[in-house]
Design a protein around this motif. Structure first.
Motif, PDB file in Angstrom:
ATOM      1  N   GLU A 143       0.815  -1.030   0.088  1.00 32.11           N
ATOM      2  CA  GLU A 143      -0.039   0.059  -0.004  1.00 32.11           C
ATOM      3  C   GLU A 143       0.864   1.293   0.005  1.00 32.11           C
ATOM      4  O   GLU A 143       0.644   2.228  -0.607  1.00 32.11           O
ATOM      5  CB  GLU A 143      -0.914  -0.082   1.234  1.00 32.11           C
ATOM      6  CG  GLU A 143      -2.068  -1.200   1.122  1.00 32.11           C
ATOM      7  CD  GLU A 143      -2.661  -1.187   2.471  1.00 32.11           C
ATOM      8  OE1 GLU A 143      -3.860  -1.718   2.386  1.00 32.11           O
ATOM      9  OE2 GLU A 143      -2.189  -0.969   3.535  1.00 32.11           O
ATOM     10  N   THR A 144       1.955   1.122   0.785  1.00 33.50           N
ATOM     11  CA  THR A 144       2.991   2.528   0.751  1.00 33.50           C
ATOM     12  C   THR A 144       3.476   2.490  -0.650  1.00 33.50           C
ATOM     13  O   THR A 144       3.466   3.782  -1.224  1.00 33.50           O
ATOM     14  CB  THR A 144       4.080   2.213   1.565  1.00 33.50           C
ATOM     15  OG1 THR A 144       3.493   1.871   3.054  1.00 33.50           O
ATOM     16  CG2 THR A 144       4.961   3.178   1.817  1.00 33.50           C
ATOM     17  N   ALA A 145       3.842   1.359  -1.520  1.00 32.57           N
ATOM     18  CA  ALA A 145       4.425   1.675  -2.587  1.00 32.57           C
ATOM     19  C   ALA A 145       3.304   2.189  -3.597  1.00 32.57           C
ATOM     20  O   ALA A 145       3.597   3.049  -4.530  1.00 32.57           O
ATOM     21  CB  ALA A 145       4.750   0.338  -3.152  1.00 32.57           C
ATOM     22  N   GLU A 146       1.978   1.870  -3.358  1.00 36.12           N
ATOM     23  CA  GLU A 146       0.908   2.251  -4.078  1.00 36.12           C
ATOM     24  C   GLU A 146       0.840   3.732  -3.824  1.00 36.12           C
ATOM     25  O   GLU A 146       0.665   4.669  -5.014  1.00 36.12           O
ATOM     26  CB  GLU A 146      -0.085   1.482  -4.092  1.00 36.12           C
ATOM     27  CG  GLU A 146      -1.582   1.910  -4.741  1.00 36.12           C
ATOM     28  CD  GLU A 146      -2.651   1.275  -4.232  1.00 36.12           C
ATOM     29  OE1 GLU A 146      -3.865   1.943  -4.544  1.00 36.12           O
ATOM     30  OE2 GLU A 146      -2.701   0.063  -3.852  1.00 36.12           O
ATOM     31  N   ALA A 147       0.897   4.299  -2.758  1.00 40.33           N
ATOM     32  CA  ALA A 147       0.660   5.697  -2.402  1.00 40.33           C
ATOM     33  C   ALA A 147       1.685   6.479  -2.951  1.00 40.33           C
ATOM     34  O   ALA A 147       1.239   7.673  -3.470  1.00 40.33           O
ATOM     35  CB  ALA A 147       0.603   5.561  -0.834  1.00 40.33           C
ATOM     36  N   LEU A 148       3.000   6.097  -2.943  1.00 38.94           N
ATOM     37  CA  LEU A 148       4.297   7.123  -3.300  1.00 38.94           C
ATOM     38  C   LEU A 148       4.638   6.717  -4.709  1.00 38.94           C
ATOM     39  O   LEU A 148       5.408   7.515  -5.200  1.00 38.94           O
ATOM     40  CB  LEU A 148       5.281   6.685  -2.397  1.00 38.94           C
ATOM     41  CG  LEU A 148       4.907   7.082  -0.692  1.00 38.94           C
ATOM     42  CD1 LEU A 148       6.288   6.648   0.060  1.00 38.94           C
ATOM     43  CD2 LEU A 148       4.613   8.444  -0.710  1.00 38.94           C
ATOM     44  N   GLY A 149       3.853   5.785  -5.479  1.00 39.02           N
ATOM     45  CA  GLY A 149       4.042   5.557  -6.886  1.00 39.02           C
ATOM     46  C   GLY A 149       5.626   4.827  -6.980  1.00 39.02           C
ATOM     47  O   GLY A 149       6.237   5.264  -7.841  1.00 39.02           O
ATOM     48  N   ILE A 150       5.954   4.231  -5.996  1.00 37.08           N
ATOM     49  CA  ILE A 150       7.163   3.467  -6.003  1.00 37.08           C
ATOM     50  C   ILE A 150       7.272   2.090  -5.981  1.00 37.08           C
ATOM     51  O   ILE A 150       6.105   1.277  -5.527  1.00 37.08           O
ATOM     52  CB  ILE A 150       8.388   4.067  -5.186  1.00 37.08           C
ATOM     53  CG1 ILE A 150       7.570   3.643  -3.697  1.00 37.08           C
ATOM     54  CG2 ILE A 150       8.604   5.194  -5.323  1.00 37.08           C
ATOM     55  CD1 ILE A 150       8.597   4.248  -2.587  1.00 37.08           C
ATOM     56  N   SER A 151       8.273   1.249  -6.278  1.00 35.38           N
ATOM     57  CA  SER A 151       7.977  -0.260  -6.104  1.00 35.38           C
ATOM     58  C   SER A 151       8.203  -0.719  -4.616  1.00 35.38           C
ATOM     59  O   SER A 151       8.921  -0.175  -3.848  1.00 35.38           O
ATOM     60  CB  SER A 151       9.459  -0.829  -6.794  1.00 35.38           C
ATOM     61  OG  SER A 151      10.284  -0.620  -6.254  1.00 35.38           O
ATOM     62  N   VAL A 152       7.627  -1.971  -4.430  1.00 32.50           N
ATOM     63  CA  VAL A 152       7.926  -2.443  -3.123  1.00 32.50           C
ATOM     64  C   VAL A 152       9.219  -2.791  -2.666  1.00 32.50           C
ATOM     65  O   VAL A 152       9.626  -2.358  -1.448  1.00 32.50           O
ATOM     66  CB  VAL A 152       7.064  -3.834  -3.102  1.00 32.50           C
ATOM     67  CG1 VAL A 152       7.383  -4.532  -1.678  1.00 32.50           C
ATOM     68  CG2 VAL A 152       5.756  -3.780  -3.174  1.00 32.50           C
ATOM     69  N   GLY A 153      10.027  -2.964  -3.607  1.00 27.08           N
ATOM     70  CA  GLY A 153      11.476  -3.091  -3.381  1.00 27.08           C
ATOM     71  C   GLY A 153      12.078  -1.763  -3.008  1.00 27.08           C
ATOM     72  O   GLY A 153      12.929  -1.592  -1.990  1.00 27.08           O
ATOM     73  N   THR A 154      11.846  -0.628  -3.419  1.00 29.06           N
ATOM     74  CA  THR A 154      12.151   0.767  -3.027  1.00 29.06           C
ATOM     75  C   THR A 154      11.700   0.956  -1.619  1.00 29.06           C
ATOM     76  O   THR A 154      12.163   1.675  -0.721  1.00 29.06           O
ATOM     77  CB  THR A 154      11.620   1.725  -4.005  1.00 29.06           C
ATOM     78  OG1 THR A 154      12.238   1.513  -5.304  1.00 29.06           O
ATOM     79  CG2 THR A 154      12.213   3.100  -3.494  1.00 29.06           C
ATOM     80  N   VAL A 155      10.431   0.556  -1.303  1.00 30.61           N
ATOM     81  CA  VAL A 155       9.878   0.755   0.029  1.00 30.61           C
ATOM     82  C   VAL A 155      10.452  -0.118   1.086  1.00 30.61           C
ATOM     83  O   VAL A 155      10.785   0.666   1.993  1.00 30.61           O
ATOM     84  CB  VAL A 155       8.503   0.306  -0.049  1.00 30.61           C
ATOM     85  CG1 VAL A 155       7.905   0.181   1.578  1.00 30.61           C
ATOM     86  CG2 VAL A 155       7.568   1.235  -0.758  1.00 30.61           C
ATOM     87  N   ARG A 156      10.970  -1.374   0.838  1.00 29.49           N
ATOM     88  CA  ARG A 156      11.604  -1.838   1.714  1.00 29.49           C
ATOM     89  C   ARG A 156      13.042  -1.497   1.800  1.00 29.49           C
ATOM     90  O   ARG A 156      13.480  -1.125   3.027  1.00 29.49           O
ATOM     91  CB  ARG A 156      11.909  -3.483   1.199  1.00 29.49           C
ATOM     92  CG  ARG A 156      10.537  -4.007   1.116  1.00 29.49           C
ATOM     93  CD  ARG A 156      10.754  -5.609   0.592  1.00 29.49           C
ATOM     94  NE  ARG A 156       9.457  -6.240   0.475  1.00 29.49           N
ATOM     95  CZ  ARG A 156       8.872  -7.086   1.511  1.00 29.49           C
ATOM     96  NH1 ARG A 156       9.481  -6.959   2.754  1.00 29.49           N
ATOM     97  NH2 ARG A 156       7.770  -7.636   1.352  1.00 29.49           N
ATOM     98  N   SER A 157      13.604  -1.218   0.893  1.00 33.61           N
ATOM     99  CA  SER A 157      14.949  -0.376   0.868  1.00 33.61           C
ATOM    100  C   SER A 157      15.306   0.965   1.734  1.00 33.61           C
ATOM    101  O   SER A 157      15.778   1.069   2.617  1.00 33.61           O
ATOM    102  CB  SER A 157      15.553  -0.052  -0.380  1.00 33.61           C
ATOM    103  OG  SER A 157      16.820   0.687  -0.368  1.00 33.61           O
ATOM    104  N   ARG A 158      14.068   1.763   1.423  1.00 31.67           N
ATOM    105  CA  ARG A 158      14.085   3.105   2.207  1.00 31.67           C
ATOM    106  C   ARG A 158      13.634   2.884   3.691  1.00 31.67           C
ATOM    107  O   ARG A 158      14.288   3.359   4.632  1.00 31.67           O
ATOM    108  CB  ARG A 158      12.963   3.930   1.555  1.00 31.67           C
ATOM    109  CG  ARG A 158      13.284   4.698   0.294  1.00 31.67           C
ATOM    110  CD  ARG A 158      12.310   5.561  -0.427  1.00 31.67           C
ATOM    111  NE  ARG A 158      12.705   6.099  -1.521  1.00 31.67           N
ATOM    112  CZ  ARG A 158      11.916   6.656  -2.613  1.00 31.67           C
ATOM    113  NH1 ARG A 158      10.959   7.201  -2.094  1.00 31.67           N
ATOM    114  NH2 ARG A 158      12.567   7.018  -3.858  1.00 31.67           N
ATOM    115  N   LEU A 159      12.682   1.902   3.940  1.00 32.03           N
ATOM    116  CA  LEU A 159      12.227   1.568   5.325  1.00 32.03           C
ATOM    117  C   LEU A 159      13.446   1.134   6.176  1.00 32.03           C
ATOM    118  O   LEU A 159      13.805   1.452   7.282  1.00 32.03           O
ATOM    119  CB  LEU A 159      11.388   0.681   5.344  1.00 32.03           C
ATOM    120  CG  LEU A 159      10.593   0.316   6.767  1.00 32.03           C
ATOM    121  CD1 LEU A 159       9.935   1.344   7.234  1.00 32.03           C
ATOM    122  CD2 LEU A 159       9.569  -0.638   6.576  1.00 32.03           C
TER     123      LEU A 159
END
Length: 203
Positions: free
Chosen positions: A162-178
């Protein structure tokens, strides 16, 4: 004469967000149900990020933008929360200085704007103020892209997807940034677990 609007309103309560948004293309008043479902949660989130004074305006702008953009909504997504939080994130992003001031004030005082605005039990939160102040300093020091991911997951309770969807980024990018955000927060907290600290801050 009053039966038809009542039936329509009742039927909307059982519709998912995508169906409501689609219906609002023909019947704009249907979008009010989307607001009723999600506005309070977004208001609470924005209050924590920017304070009560800014929250009303940001929430109003979020739903106004959502209404204007509703034709571009992905109707295969039945839950509009990520979309709405993404719009809110863009608006919050234009107020970075206000957010930093909020975090700096929290770092100094430990005073939680959500507790003040929503009447949460102050006594229960006093014990958590020691955790709030260092975590607020750590959040203020994060770059916006890391802070956004961390707070959508920790405070908006969105999943990675959902965070990836909200920000228009990939799930992998979400995991990396988190991962980067948690590492930086952990370092700022002297090695303490940032997850437990965020839970204390959100109490």
């Amino acid at each position: 004469m009053r039966t038809q609007p009542y039936v329509a309103a009742t039927a909307r309560e059982s519709m998912d967000d995508a169906a409501l948004i689609q219906q609002s293309l023909r019947e704009p008043e249907a979008f009010a149900q989307v607001y009723d479902r999600h506005a309070a949660h977004i208001h609470r989130y924005v209050t924590r990020r920017l304070g009560a004074d800014a929250a009303d305006d940001v929430v109003a702008d979020t739903f106004l933008d959502a209404f204007r953009q509703r034709r571009r909504y992905h109707f295969d997504r039945t839950d509009a929360r990520p979309w709405l939080y993404g719009i809110a994130a863009n608006i919050i992003g234009k107020r970075r200085r206000s957010e930093i001031r909020m975090l700096q004030a929290l770092a100094k005082t430990g005073s939680d704007p959500v507790a003040q605005s929503y009447g949460d039990g102050v006594d229960d939160r006093v014990a958590a103020s020691a955790a709030r102040q260092p975590i607020a300093r750590a959040l203020a020091a994060l770059s916006p892209k890391y802070r956004e991911v961390l707070l959508l997951i920790a405070w908006a309770d969105l999943s990675y997807e959902e965070t990836a969807e909200a920000l228009g980024i990939s799930v992998g990018t979400v995991r990396s940034r988190l991962h980067r955000a948690r590492k930086k927060v952990r370092e700022a907290l002297g090695g303490h677990n940032p997850t437990s600290s965020m839970e204390e801050l959100d109490r």
